[in-house]
Scaffold this motif. Structure first.
Motif, PDB file in Angstrom:
ATOM      1  N   ARG A 118       0.836  -1.210   0.000  1.00 21.35           N
ATOM      2  CA  ARG A 118       0.000   0.000   0.000  1.00 21.35           C
ATOM      3  C   ARG A 118       0.867   1.256   0.000  1.00 21.35           C
ATOM      4  O   ARG A 118       0.619   2.206  -0.749  1.00 21.35           O
ATOM      5  CB  ARG A 118      -0.927  -0.007   1.208  1.00 21.35           C
ATOM      6  N   GLN A 119       1.916   1.256   0.806  1.00 25.54           N
ATOM      7  CA  GLN A 119       2.815   2.409   0.855  1.00 25.54           C
ATOM      8  C   GLN A 119       3.545   2.601  -0.474  1.00 25.54           C
ATOM      9  O   GLN A 119       3.708   3.735  -0.943  1.00 25.54           O
ATOM     10  CB  GLN A 119       3.828   2.238   1.983  1.00 25.54           C
ATOM     11  N   MET A 120       3.973   1.496  -1.077  1.00 22.07           N
ATOM     12  CA  MET A 120       4.676   1.592  -2.355  1.00 22.07           C
ATOM     13  C   MET A 120       3.761   2.111  -3.459  1.00 22.07           C
ATOM     14  O   MET A 120       4.168   2.939  -4.283  1.00 22.07           O
ATOM     15  CB  MET A 120       5.253   0.225  -2.736  1.00 22.07           C
ATOM     16  N   SER A 121       2.521   1.646  -3.496  1.00 20.72           N
ATOM     17  CA  SER A 121       1.592   2.131  -4.527  1.00 20.72           C
ATOM     18  C   SER A 121       1.250   3.596  -4.300  1.00 20.72           C
ATOM     19  O   SER A 121       1.118   4.367  -5.259  1.00 20.72           O
ATOM     20  CB  SER A 121       0.331   1.277  -4.573  1.00 20.72           C
ATOM     21  N   SER A 122       1.143   3.995  -3.047  1.00 15.64           N
ATOM     22  CA  SER A 122       0.880   5.400  -2.735  1.00 15.64           C
ATOM     23  C   SER A 122       2.058   6.271  -3.166  1.00 15.64           C
ATOM     24  O   SER A 122       1.864   7.355  -3.739  1.00 15.64           O
ATOM     25  CB  SER A 122       0.620   5.554  -1.236  1.00 15.64           C
ATOM     26  N   ALA A 123       3.264   5.805  -2.917  1.00 18.28           N
ATOM     27  CA  ALA A 123       4.453   6.557  -3.333  1.00 18.28           C
ATOM     28  C   ALA A 123       4.535   6.647  -4.853  1.00 18.28           C
ATOM     29  O   ALA A 123       4.920   7.689  -5.409  1.00 18.28           O
ATOM     30  CB  ALA A 123       5.711   5.903  -2.770  1.00 18.28           C
ATOM     31  N   LEU A 124       4.172   5.577  -5.548  1.00 14.89           N
ATOM     32  CA  LEU A 124       4.177   5.596  -7.008  1.00 14.89           C
ATOM     33  C   LEU A 124       3.167   6.607  -7.542  1.00 14.89           C
ATOM     34  O   LEU A 124       3.460   7.373  -8.468  1.00 14.89           O
ATOM     35  CB  LEU A 124       3.876   4.201  -7.554  1.00 14.89           C
ATOM     36  N   LEU A 125       1.976   6.631  -6.940  1.00 14.44           N
ATOM     37  CA  LEU A 125       0.971   7.602  -7.375  1.00 14.44           C
ATOM     38  C   LEU A 125       1.439   9.029  -7.131  1.00 14.44           C
ATOM     39  O   LEU A 125       1.197   9.928  -7.948  1.00 14.44           O
ATOM     40  CB  LEU A 125      -0.358   7.341  -6.670  1.00 14.44           C
ATOM     41  N   ASP A 126       2.132   9.266  -6.032  1.00  9.20           N
ATOM     42  CA  ASP A 126       2.668  10.596  -5.747  1.00  9.20           C
ATOM     43  C   ASP A 126       3.711  10.999  -6.798  1.00  9.20           C
ATOM     44  O   ASP A 126       3.750  12.144  -7.228  1.00  9.20           O
ATOM     45  CB  ASP A 126       3.295  10.639  -4.352  1.00  9.20           C
ATOM     46  N   LEU A 127       4.536  10.042  -7.203  1.00  5.72           N
ATOM     47  CA  LEU A 127       5.535  10.325  -8.230  1.00  5.72           C
ATOM     48  C   LEU A 127       4.884  10.627  -9.570  1.00  5.72           C
ATOM     49  O   LEU A 127       5.337  11.504 -10.313  1.00  5.72           O
ATOM     50  CB  LEU A 127       6.492   9.145  -8.383  1.00  5.72           C
ATOM     51  N   LEU A 128       3.834   9.899  -9.890  1.00  2.00           N
ATOM     52  CA  LEU A 128       3.160  10.093 -11.168  1.00  2.00           C
ATOM     53  C   LEU A 128       2.409  11.432 -11.227  1.00  2.00           C
ATOM     54  O   LEU A 128       2.231  12.005 -12.297  1.00  2.00           O
ATOM     55  CB  LEU A 128       2.207   8.944 -11.466  1.00  2.00           C
ATOM     56  N   ARG A 129       1.998  11.936 -10.097  1.00  4.64           N
ATOM     57  CA  ARG A 129       1.274  13.217 -10.049  1.00  4.64           C
ATOM     58  C   ARG A 129       2.195  14.393 -10.319  1.00  4.64           C
ATOM     59  O   ARG A 129       1.757  15.442 -10.741  1.00  4.64           O
ATOM     60  CB  ARG A 129       0.611  13.400  -8.691  1.00  4.64           C
ATOM     61  N   ARG A 130       3.471  14.239 -10.053  1.00  3.29           N
ATOM     62  CA  ARG A 130       4.419  15.345 -10.223  1.00  3.29           C
ATOM     63  C   ARG A 130       4.737  15.620 -11.643  1.00  3.29           C
ATOM     64  O   ARG A 130       4.677  15.039 -12.573  1.00  3.29           O
ATOM     65  CB  ARG A 130       5.723  15.042  -9.473  1.00  3.29           C
TER      66      ARG A 130
END
Length: 130
Positions: A118-130
């Motif tokens: 869950r943390q890894m997918s959340s971090a990936l989504l944060d990276l993709l938003r940038r």
């Protein structure tokens, strides 16, 4: 993203199975003094959906332990035979506590895996938003 979803599903299935296993262990402990009670054992099976191996695990059929019941001498017990004995249960509390601890640790490991994915997918989504 599909890998994260499958990881979450795998760990959720593991938590579900260990929770069911703990339920059976709890029933065994609760019935340790019940005359004639046979210990319940659970087996694990791989989940197959639409003919495909999913890698997930499920709880198989619940079996009764065929180990011989303990003979207890108590002539005053209502279930006692003419010799004063009756059948107790075949539940060993030490084994049940060990099974409960193992199920708890397996549940916690699946929970950590779920949280990490869950943390890894959340971090990936944060990276993709940038």
């Amino acid at each position: 993203m599909a890998d994260f979803t499958s990881t979450l599903a795998l760990s959720a299935a593991g938590m579900r199975v260990q929770a069911q296993r703990l339920r059976h262990v709890s029933e065994n402990i609760a019935n340790a003094d019940t005359p004639g009670y046979h210990r319940k054992t659970a087996t694990f099976e791989e989940v197959i959906e639409a003919g495909l191996h999913t890698g997930m695990v499920g709880l198989g059929p619940v079996n009764l332990d065929r180990k011989e019941l303990t003979r207890i001498y108590d002539p005053g017990h209502p279930l006692a035979d003419e010799g004063g004995y009756y059948d107790g249960s075949n539940v060993d509390l030490v084994v049940e506590i060990a099974d409960a601890r193992e199920a708890q640790r397996s549940y916690e490991a699946n929970l950590r895996m779920f949280d990490q994915a869950r943390q890894m997918s959340s971090a990936l989504l944060d990276l993709l938003r940038r």
